[in-house]
Enzyme design. Sequence first.
Site, short mmCIF file in Angstrom:
data_model
loop_
_atom_site.label_atom_id
_atom_site.label_comp_id
_atom_site.label_asym_id
_atom_site.label_seq_id
_atom_site.Cartn_x
_atom_site.Cartn_y
_atom_site.Cartn_z
N LYS A 87 0.91 -1.13 -0.04
CA LYS A 87 -0.19 -0.11 -0.03
C LYS A 87 0.65 1.12 0.01
CE LYS A 87 -4.38 1.08 2.45
NZ LYS A 87 -4.98 0.84 3.78
C1 E4P Z 1 -8.08 2.23 3.45
O1 E4P Z 1 -7.74 1.35 3.38
C2 E4P Z 1 -8.26 2.86 4.61
O2 E4P Z 1 -7.55 1.81 5.80
C3 E4P Z 1 -9.35 3.17 5.40
O3 E4P Z 1 -10.53 2.52 4.63
C4 E4P Z 1 -9.63 4.48 6.10
O4 E4P Z 1 -10.93 4.61 6.78
P1 E4P Z 1 -11.14 5.45 7.94
O5 E4P Z 1 -11.34 6.79 7.10
O6 E4P Z 1 -12.52 5.03 8.47
O7 E4P Z 1 -10.12 5.67 8.81
#
Ligand code: E4P
Length: 217
Positions: A87
């Site tokens: 990522k």
């Molecule tokens: C994406 O991969 C992130 O881990 C995640 O969806 C962020 O979500 P949040 O805005 O609820 O922290």
Amino acid sequence: MKFFIDTANLEQIKEAQALGVLDGVTTNPSLMAKEGITGEKNILQHYVDICNNVTGDVSAEVIATDYDSIIKEGEALAKLHAQIVVKVPMIKDGIKAIRYFYDKGIKTNCTLVFSAGQALLAAKAGATYVSPFIGRLEDISSDGLNLIDEIRLIYDNYNFNTQILAASVRHTMHVLDCAKIGADVMTGPLSAIVGLLKHPLTDSGLAKFLEDHKKGN
Ligand code: E4P
């Protein structure tokens, strides 16, 4: 539509896997910290533990923000397990790194995407997944679902292979709206997945069937 769970909590990951509808996992540094997983060795081991408990792709986020360090960290993450997807944040060095990983056959998830232009760039670089954050856009009164719609249109126009991974999904309606638009994947909390089960007419209907069955026997 693929269902990913957005957590580093192993129990919740196992519960979603046991339901039989899980296609993968996304994590981020905040989610790892929330589970109290700190220190490089523990973090790497936790990624392996997650991979060993699910069948699909597991996103592991780099902390580095310069090209050379992103490559080094990403290659080390990719070596951990065949299910790891690196990522990478949507920054200039991140885009360069995504192209490098693409050429090396390493899967990537371009994260922290908040505009269609960013998503176009991620696809051009060869990202496996692009992660537009719906919930965080809504947190600042912007239309997160419209962003998914725009990216779908652009990717379809040019047959990009990059999969739209709707992220920052907070509840069941987000899941349904993303499915209607045609997101390839959604990642959300266990509650958003399990919440799809619920309907009061299912509960009352089942109670009545069981009651009538008892009467007839
Ligand atoms: C994406 O991969 C992130 O881990 C995640 O969806 C962020 O979500 P949040 O805005 O609820 O922290």
